[in-house]
Motif scaffolding. Sequence first.
Motif, PDB file in Angstrom:
ATOM      1  N   MET A 243       0.865  -1.167   0.000  1.00 24.63           N
ATOM      2  CA  MET A 243       0.000   0.000   0.000  1.00 24.63           C
ATOM      3  C   MET A 243       0.905   1.219   0.000  1.00 24.63           C
ATOM      4  SD  MET A 243      -3.187   1.338   0.423  1.00 24.63           S
ATOM      5  CE  MET A 243      -4.171  -0.006   1.026  1.00 24.63           C
ATOM      6  N   ASP A 244       0.666   2.108  -0.935  1.00 21.84           N
ATOM      7  CA  ASP A 244       1.453   3.336  -0.903  1.00 21.84           C
ATOM      8  C   ASP A 244       0.573   4.524  -0.547  1.00 21.84           C
ATOM      9  OD1 ASP A 244       0.364   4.520  -3.266  1.00 21.84           O
ATOM     10  OD2 ASP A 244       1.975   3.768  -4.514  1.00 21.84           O
TER      11      ASP A 244
ATOM     12  N   ASP B  62       8.691  -5.619  -5.350  1.00 20.13           N
ATOM     13  CA  ASP B  62       9.318  -4.842  -4.283  1.00 20.13           C
ATOM     14  C   ASP B  62       8.856  -3.390  -4.388  1.00 20.13           C
ATOM     15  OD1 ASP B  62      11.016  -3.556  -6.275  1.00 20.13           O
ATOM     16  OD2 ASP B  62      12.299  -5.323  -6.171  1.00 20.13           O
ATOM     17  N   ALA B  63       9.179  -2.605  -3.373  1.00 19.30           N
ATOM     18  CA  ALA B  63       8.741  -1.206  -3.320  1.00 19.30           C
ATOM     19  C   ALA B  63       9.307  -0.397  -4.479  1.00 19.30           C
ATOM     20  CB  ALA B  63       9.142  -0.586  -1.984  1.00 19.30           C
ATOM     21  N   GLU B  64      10.538  -0.681  -4.868  1.00 22.78           N
ATOM     22  CA  GLU B  64      11.149   0.082  -5.956  1.00 22.78           C
ATOM     23  C   GLU B  64      10.415  -0.122  -7.270  1.00 22.78           C
ATOM     24  OE1 GLU B  64      13.122   2.821  -7.916  1.00 22.78           O
ATOM     25  OE2 GLU B  64      13.219   2.554  -5.760  1.00 22.78           O
ATOM     26  N   ALA B  65       9.961  -1.339  -7.545  1.00 19.81           N
ATOM     27  CA  ALA B  65       9.200  -1.589  -8.770  1.00 19.81           C
ATOM     28  C   ALA B  65       7.902  -0.791  -8.773  1.00 19.81           C
ATOM     29  CB  ALA B  65       8.918  -3.078  -8.926  1.00 19.81           C
TER      30      ALA B  65
ATOM     31  N   ALA C 191       5.112   7.907  -4.477  1.00 20.03           N
ATOM     32  CA  ALA C 191       4.541   7.855  -3.125  1.00 20.03           C
ATOM     33  C   ALA C 191       5.529   8.364  -2.082  1.00 20.03           C
ATOM     34  CB  ALA C 191       4.136   6.427  -2.786  1.00 20.03           C
ATOM     35  N   ASP C 192       4.984   8.945  -1.030  1.00 21.53           N
ATOM     36  CA  ASP C 192       5.800   9.395   0.100  1.00 21.53           C
ATOM     37  C   ASP C 192       6.158   8.236   1.021  1.00 21.53           C
ATOM     38  OD1 ASP C 192       5.814  12.356  -0.312  1.00 21.53           O
ATOM     39  OD2 ASP C 192       3.657  12.017  -0.231  1.00 21.53           O
TER      40      ASP C 192
ATOM     41  N   ILE D  36       1.976  -5.010   2.989  1.00 19.05           N
ATOM     42  CA  ILE D  36       0.812  -5.548   3.691  1.00 19.05           C
ATOM     43  C   ILE D  36       0.512  -6.924   3.133  1.00 19.05           C
ATOM     44  CG2 ILE D  36      -0.195  -3.282   4.209  1.00 19.05           C
ATOM     45  CD1 ILE D  36      -2.103  -3.723   1.860  1.00 19.05           C
ATOM     46  N   SER D  37      -0.292  -7.699   3.854  1.00 23.90           N
ATOM     47  CA  SER D  37      -0.736  -8.998   3.355  1.00 23.90           C
ATOM     48  C   SER D  37      -2.240  -9.104   3.551  1.00 23.90           C
ATOM     49  CB  SER D  37      -0.016 -10.136   4.070  1.00 23.90           C
ATOM     50  OG  SER D  37      -0.247 -10.076   5.462  1.00 23.90           O
TER      51      SER D  37
END
Length: 79
Positions: A1-2, A53-56, A69-70, A75-76
């Motif tokens: 979640m961003d 991953d977050a970078e993708a 995103a800031d 999350i799951s």
Amino acid sequence: MDVHNVGDGVLASDVAAAHEADLAVQDGFGVNYLKYWVDEAGGKIFCLVEAPDAEAAATVHRKAHGLVADEIYPISAQG
């Protein structure tokens, strides 16, 4: 979640257009933007995304429209 903290002036219609841009480029990064929510009064946008991953996930936003995103929270799903 961003989470995007964009401040005053965020409009749901603008976020809808940004989401469509995400969908147009996400496949090349193994990312799937599933859903989003907009808090116009609070100036926040929340995006639910499946990504390796977050970078993708951030790369898709950067390439699609530049609104990175800031914060990104892993999350799951439950239940």
